[in-house]
Design an enzyme around this catalytic site. Structure first.
Site, PDB file in Angstrom:
ATOM      1  N   GLY A 109      46.951 -32.502  -0.252  1.00 32.11           N
ATOM      2  CA  GLY A 109      47.401 -33.557   0.662  1.00 32.11           C
ATOM      3  C   GLY A 109      48.355 -33.028   1.722  1.00 32.11           C
ATOM      4  O   GLY A 109      48.457 -33.614   2.809  1.00 32.11           O
ATOM      5  N   GLU A 112      46.130 -31.796   4.333  1.00 29.47           N
ATOM      6  CA  GLU A 112      45.505 -32.967   4.968  1.00 29.47           C
ATOM      7  C   GLU A 112      46.474 -33.641   5.939  1.00 29.47           C
ATOM      8  O   GLU A 112      46.094 -34.074   7.031  1.00 29.47           O
ATOM      9  CB  GLU A 112      45.032 -33.952   3.900  1.00 29.47           C
ATOM     10  CG  GLU A 112      43.855 -33.388   3.102  1.00 29.47           C
ATOM     11  CD  GLU A 112      43.499 -34.249   1.908  1.00 29.47           C
ATOM     12  OE1 GLU A 112      44.314 -34.321   0.968  1.00 29.47           O
ATOM     13  OE2 GLU A 112      42.411 -34.844   1.916  1.00 29.47           O
ATOM     14  N   GLU A 132      41.926 -28.775  -4.637  1.00 22.36           N
ATOM     15  CA  GLU A 132      41.606 -29.894  -5.534  1.00 22.36           C
ATOM     16  C   GLU A 132      40.519 -29.571  -6.559  1.00 22.36           C
ATOM     17  O   GLU A 132      40.526 -30.105  -7.668  1.00 22.36           O
ATOM     18  CB  GLU A 132      41.184 -31.126  -4.714  1.00 22.36           C
ATOM     19  CG  GLU A 132      42.324 -31.804  -3.970  1.00 22.36           C
ATOM     20  CD  GLU A 132      42.613 -31.204  -2.610  1.00 22.36           C
ATOM     21  OE1 GLU A 132      42.058 -30.138  -2.285  1.00 22.36           O
ATOM     22  OE2 GLU A 132      43.385 -31.821  -1.857  1.00 22.36           O
TER      23      GLU A 132
HETATM   24  N1  COA Z   1      52.432 -32.332  -7.583  1.00 16.71           N
HETATM   25  C1  COA Z   1      53.493 -32.506  -8.384  1.00 16.71           C
HETATM   26  N2  COA Z   1      54.420 -31.553  -8.590  1.00 16.71           N
HETATM   27  C2  COA Z   1      54.250 -30.394  -7.951  1.00 16.71           C
HETATM   28  C3  COA Z   1      53.169 -30.141  -7.112  1.00 16.71           C
HETATM   29  C4  COA Z   1      52.222 -31.186  -6.921  1.00 16.71           C
HETATM   30  N3  COA Z   1      51.166 -31.066  -6.119  1.00 16.71           N
HETATM   31  N4  COA Z   1      53.261 -28.869  -6.631  1.00 16.71           N
HETATM   32  C5  COA Z   1      54.387 -28.371  -7.154  1.00 16.71           C
HETATM   33  N5  COA Z   1      54.988 -29.277  -7.960  1.00 16.71           N
HETATM   34  C6  COA Z   1      56.232 -29.119  -8.728  1.00 16.71           C
HETATM   35  C7  COA Z   1      56.013 -28.290  -9.978  1.00 16.71           C
HETATM   36  O1  COA Z   1      55.488 -29.102 -11.017  1.00 16.71           O
HETATM   37  C8  COA Z   1      57.403 -27.823 -10.239  1.00 16.71           C
HETATM   38  O2  COA Z   1      58.154 -28.857 -10.810  1.00 16.71           O
HETATM   39  P1  COA Z   1      59.075 -28.605 -12.127  1.00 16.71           P
HETATM   40  O3  COA Z   1      60.073 -27.563 -11.681  1.00 16.71           O
HETATM   41  O4  COA Z   1      59.686 -29.921 -12.423  1.00 16.71           O
HETATM   42  O5  COA Z   1      58.146 -28.093 -13.174  1.00 16.71           O
HETATM   43  C9  COA Z   1      57.973 -27.583  -8.853  1.00 16.71           C
HETATM   44  O6  COA Z   1      57.167 -28.375  -7.989  1.00 16.71           O
HETATM   45  C10 COA Z   1      57.895 -26.144  -8.410  1.00 16.71           C
HETATM   46  O7  COA Z   1      56.545 -25.715  -8.496  1.00 16.71           O
HETATM   47  P2  COA Z   1      56.091 -24.369  -9.257  1.00 16.71           P
HETATM   48  O8  COA Z   1      54.668 -24.520  -9.637  1.00 16.71           O
HETATM   49  O9  COA Z   1      57.059 -24.034 -10.337  1.00 16.71           O
HETATM   50  O10 COA Z   1      56.250 -23.314  -8.073  1.00 16.71           O
HETATM   51  P3  COA Z   1      55.480 -21.918  -7.944  1.00 16.71           P
HETATM   52  O11 COA Z   1      56.144 -21.214  -6.825  1.00 16.71           O
HETATM   53  O12 COA Z   1      55.347 -21.241  -9.238  1.00 16.71           O
HETATM   54  O13 COA Z   1      53.981 -22.312  -7.489  1.00 16.71           O
HETATM   55  C11 COA Z   1      52.335 -23.518  -6.174  1.00 16.71           C
HETATM   56  C12 COA Z   1      53.752 -22.907  -6.220  1.00 16.71           C
HETATM   57  C13 COA Z   1      52.211 -24.297  -4.856  1.00 16.71           C
HETATM   58  C14 COA Z   1      51.285 -22.409  -6.210  1.00 16.71           C
HETATM   59  C15 COA Z   1      52.133 -24.458  -7.374  1.00 16.71           C
HETATM   60  O14 COA Z   1      53.249 -25.360  -7.426  1.00 16.71           O
HETATM   61  C16 COA Z   1      50.889 -25.290  -7.306  1.00 16.71           C
HETATM   62  O15 COA Z   1      49.798 -24.803  -7.537  1.00 16.71           O
HETATM   63  N6  COA Z   1      51.037 -26.611  -7.019  1.00 16.71           N
HETATM   64  C17 COA Z   1      49.919 -27.547  -7.018  1.00 16.71           C
HETATM   65  C18 COA Z   1      49.069 -27.385  -5.800  1.00 16.71           C
HETATM   66  C19 COA Z   1      47.896 -28.352  -5.850  1.00 16.71           C
HETATM   67  O16 COA Z   1      47.023 -28.268  -6.697  1.00 16.71           O
HETATM   68  N7  COA Z   1      47.910 -29.293  -4.906  1.00 16.71           N
HETATM   69  C20 COA Z   1      46.853 -30.235  -4.772  1.00 16.71           C
HETATM   70  C21 COA Z   1      47.116 -31.423  -5.584  1.00 16.71           C
HETATM   71  S1  COA Z   1      45.784 -32.601  -5.438  1.00 16.71           S
END
Ligand code: COA
Length: 262
Positions: A109, A112, A132
């Site tokens: 998002g 997007e 996604e």
């Molecule tokens: N929704 C909810 N929470 C999210 C999030 C999302 N899309 N992306 C990151 N967060 C949160 C994590 O859960 C974490 O929270 P916590 O500390 O309470 O556990 C915090 O943000 C930090 O993220 P973290 O994953 O620890 O950071 P990282 O540097 O290791 O990884 C990313 C960064 C972006 C690679 C990883 O957060 C990720 O893959 N996020 C999801 C991306 C995604 O799939 N987006 C599409 C959703 S439809």
């Protein structure tokens, strides 16, 4: 507003997504606040343009809030998607330029949202993607459509089907971002400079450029006809009289009443 900051910087409004501990993930409340802030900016005559960015140095927005939608029913998910579409469309069709200053991850998002904006400037370390499919989902805020619009179907399908993010250099090469800032620190300054150039142009003409280019992106066959009508109608506007007059008088056009004629 709880999850965003809304600030005036001269004639620019800055909308900053402010959930850095969650990488600015877009929960429903945040999306609605963005919608409200964009509407405020569009109805405020003192605001000529908008920069949308994320707080912190890690993320623009890392996607929809996965924790929030984890237990959604199909109907709840459809409603969220419909609301997301409405909000992205309100940005894409906004009459004043909206620029996404991508300060880190723009995923799901988040990408997007950036793609709904009219311009994108990214920091060198930005990563952009639609992950996604890793969740067994597809983009729900217009990503399957706007990614094709900005990068073409071949590249869009690679990104959509693999879920793999691309780096800023690739995004620039593919046309997904307009520019990469020289440094992370200069992102807002360079974004502002780009907008300030646009703000010196005729604002009504600029808003028609946004509207008509969207017709082309949607494959609307009426786009050419609307260009003819719009071109004609602009000759009735004081704006074009000022622009043409300034050219002939070899001076800089002053399109807004606050600008000195020099
Ligand atoms: N929704 C909810 N929470 C999210 C999030 C999302 N899309 N992306 C990151 N967060 C949160 C994590 O859960 C974490 O929270 P916590 O500390 O309470 O556990 C915090 O943000 C930090 O993220 P973290 O994953 O620890 O950071 P990282 O540097 O290791 O990884 C990313 C960064 C972006 C690679 C990883 O957060 C990720 O893959 N996020 C999801 C991306 C995604 O799939 N987006 C599409 C959703 S439809």
């Amino acid at each position: 507003m709880q999850n965003i900051r809304y600030e005036h910087h001269g004639s620019l409004a800055h909308i900053t997504i402010n959930r850095p501990d969650k990488l600015n993930a877009l929960n429903r409340r945040t999306l609605l606040e963005i919608e409200e802030a964009v509407a405020m900016a569009m109805s405020d005559a003192a605001v000529h343009s908008v920069i949308l960015t994320g707080s912190g140095d890690k993320a623009f927005a890392a996607g929809a809030d996965v924790a929030e939608f984890a237990h959604f029913t199909a109907n709840e998910a459809r409603d969220l998607s419909a609301a997301g579409h409405r909000i992205m469309d309100s940005i894409a069709t906004a009459p004043k330029p909206v620029l996404a200053a991508i300060n880190g991850f723009a995923l799901g998002g988040g990408l997007e949202l950036a793609m709904a904006c009219h311009l994108r400037v990214a920091v060198p370390a930005a990563r952009l993607g639609q992950p996604e499919v890793n969740l067994g989902l597809i983009p729900g805020y217009g990503g399957t459509q706007r990614l094709v619009e900005w990068v073409g179907r071949a590249r869009a399908l690679e990104m959509l089907m693999s879920g793999d993010p691309i780096d800023a250099a690739t995004a620039l090469q593919w046309g997904l971002v307009n520019r990469i800032s020289a440094t992370p620190e200069s992102l807002l300054e360079e974004s502002t400079a780009l907008l300030n150039r646009i703000l010196q142009r005729g604002p009504i003409a600029v808003s028609h450029c946004i509207r008509l280019s969207a017709l082309a992106a949607q494959g609307d066959p009426d786009g050419y006809l609307q260009e003819i009508e719009t071109f004609g109608s602009l000759f009735q506007q004081p704006e074009s009289r000022e622009g043409i007059g300034a050219f002939l008088e070899k001076r800089k056009a002053a399109f807004r009443s606050s600008e000195p004629r020099s």
